[in-house]
Design a protein around this motif. Structure first.
Motif, PDB file in Angstrom:
ATOM      1  N   LEU A   7       0.825  -1.208   0.000  1.00 46.70           N
ATOM      2  CA  LEU A   7       0.000   0.000   0.000  1.00 46.70           C
ATOM      3  C   LEU A   7       0.860   1.261   0.000  1.00 46.70           C
ATOM      4  O   LEU A   7       0.530   2.242  -0.669  1.00 46.70           O
ATOM      5  CB  LEU A   7      -0.933   0.006   1.210  1.00 46.70           C
ATOM      6  N   ALA A   8       1.957   1.234   0.741  1.00 47.07           N
ATOM      7  CA  ALA A   8       2.870   2.376   0.732  1.00 47.07           C
ATOM      8  C   ALA A   8       3.468   2.559  -0.664  1.00 47.07           C
ATOM      9  O   ALA A   8       3.614   3.693  -1.140  1.00 47.07           O
ATOM     10  CB  ALA A   8       3.978   2.186   1.762  1.00 47.07           C
ATOM     11  N   GLY A   9       3.811   1.461  -1.328  1.00 44.91           N
ATOM     12  CA  GLY A   9       4.344   1.541  -2.689  1.00 44.91           C
ATOM     13  C   GLY A   9       3.327   2.096  -3.672  1.00 44.91           C
ATOM     14  O   GLY A   9       3.665   2.902  -4.540  1.00 44.91           O
ATOM     15  N   LEU A  10       2.065   1.687  -3.536  1.00 38.37           N
ATOM     16  CA  LEU A  10       1.022   2.229  -4.401  1.00 38.37           C
ATOM     17  C   LEU A  10       0.816   3.716  -4.148  1.00 38.37           C
ATOM     18  O   LEU A  10       0.657   4.506  -5.078  1.00 38.37           O
ATOM     19  CB  LEU A  10      -0.300   1.484  -4.171  1.00 38.37           C
ATOM     20  N   PHE A  11       0.830   4.108  -2.872  1.00 36.95           N
ATOM     21  CA  PHE A  11       0.690   5.523  -2.548  1.00 36.95           C
ATOM     22  C   PHE A  11       1.824   6.334  -3.163  1.00 36.95           C
ATOM     23  O   PHE A  11       1.588   7.392  -3.766  1.00 36.95           O
ATOM     24  CB  PHE A  11       0.653   5.721  -1.033  1.00 36.95           C
ATOM     25  N   LEU A  12       3.043   5.851  -3.016  1.00 35.42           N
ATOM     26  CA  LEU A  12       4.186   6.557  -3.604  1.00 35.42           C
ATOM     27  C   LEU A  12       4.099   6.597  -5.128  1.00 35.42           C
ATOM     28  O   LEU A  12       4.481   7.593  -5.746  1.00 35.42           O
ATOM     29  CB  LEU A  12       5.494   5.905  -3.160  1.00 35.42           C
ATOM     30  N   SER A  13       3.575   5.538  -5.734  1.00 34.42           N
ATOM     31  CA  SER A  13       3.402   5.503  -7.187  1.00 34.42           C
ATOM     32  C   SER A  13       2.396   6.543  -7.639  1.00 34.42           C
ATOM     33  O   SER A  13       2.641   7.292  -8.589  1.00 34.42           O
ATOM     34  CB  SER A  13       2.920   4.124  -7.633  1.00 34.42           C
ATOM     35  N   PHE A  14       1.247   6.591  -6.966  1.00 31.95           N
ATOM     36  CA  PHE A  14       0.220   7.572  -7.330  1.00 31.95           C
ATOM     37  C   PHE A  14       0.725   8.998  -7.127  1.00 31.95           C
ATOM     38  O   PHE A  14       0.499   9.871  -7.957  1.00 31.95           O
ATOM     39  CB  PHE A  14      -1.051   7.356  -6.510  1.00 31.95           C
ATOM     40  N   LEU A  15       1.410   9.211  -6.019  1.00 34.12           N
ATOM     41  CA  LEU A  15       1.907  10.549  -5.708  1.00 34.12           C
ATOM     42  C   LEU A  15       2.944  11.009  -6.738  1.00 34.12           C
ATOM     43  O   LEU A  15       2.863  12.128  -7.262  1.00 34.12           O
ATOM     44  CB  LEU A  15       2.501  10.569  -4.302  1.00 34.12           C
ATOM     45  N   SER A  16       3.905  10.147  -7.037  1.00 33.57           N
ATOM     46  CA  SER A  16       4.956  10.537  -7.984  1.00 33.57           C
ATOM     47  C   SER A  16       4.399  10.707  -9.395  1.00 33.57           C
ATOM     48  O   SER A  16       4.802  11.640 -10.108  1.00 33.57           O
ATOM     49  CB  SER A  16       6.100   9.526  -7.957  1.00 33.57           C
ATOM     50  N   ALA A  17       3.467   9.855  -9.807  1.00 29.51           N
ATOM     51  CA  ALA A  17       2.882   9.989 -11.148  1.00 29.51           C
ATOM     52  C   ALA A  17       2.081  11.275 -11.268  1.00 29.51           C
ATOM     53  O   ALA A  17       2.132  11.947 -12.302  1.00 29.51           O
ATOM     54  CB  ALA A  17       2.004   8.782 -11.459  1.00 29.51           C
ATOM     55  N   SER A  18       1.365  11.636 -10.214  1.00 26.91           N
ATOM     56  CA  SER A  18       0.579  12.866 -10.290  1.00 26.91           C
ATOM     57  C   SER A  18       1.485  14.099 -10.317  1.00 26.91           C
ATOM     58  O   SER A  18       1.208  15.052 -11.048  1.00 26.91           O
ATOM     59  CB  SER A  18      -0.409  12.947  -9.137  1.00 26.91           C
ATOM     60  N   VAL A  19       2.564  14.081  -9.547  1.00 26.21           N
ATOM     61  CA  VAL A  19       3.488  15.225  -9.548  1.00 26.21           C
ATOM     62  C   VAL A  19       4.145  15.360 -10.917  1.00 26.21           C
ATOM     63  O   VAL A  19       4.196  16.465 -11.487  1.00 26.21           O
ATOM     64  CB  VAL A  19       4.542  15.077  -8.432  1.00 26.21           C
TER      65      VAL A  19
END
Length: 66
Positions: A7-19
């Motif tokens: 879940l932490a990896g998915l959160f980081l993925s979503f955050l970095s892709a949106s930025v």
């Protein structure tokens, strides 16, 4: 990794892709209709979660939001 780090990896993925997506849109290199591949962000998020996921979760839990 386990479900917490996944879940932490998915959160980081979503955050970095949106930025990155917002930066590309604001710079004019992409528009909202252009596709942005998500697989590199998933790989980077999983790698970051494997390295720093536990520290990220502990930092979040000590902030008192939960």
């Amino acid at each position: 990794l386990g479900w917490k780090l996944a879940l932490a990896g998915l959160f980081l993925s979503f955050l970095s892709a949106s930025v990155v997506g917002l930066l590309l849109i604001f710079s004019g290199k992409k528009t909202r209709k252009d596709a942005l591949p998500f697989a590199p962000f998933l790989a980077a998020g999983g790698f970051a979660a494997a390295l720093w996921g536990t520290q990220l979760i502990n930092c979040y839990l000590t902030l008192g939001f939960v």
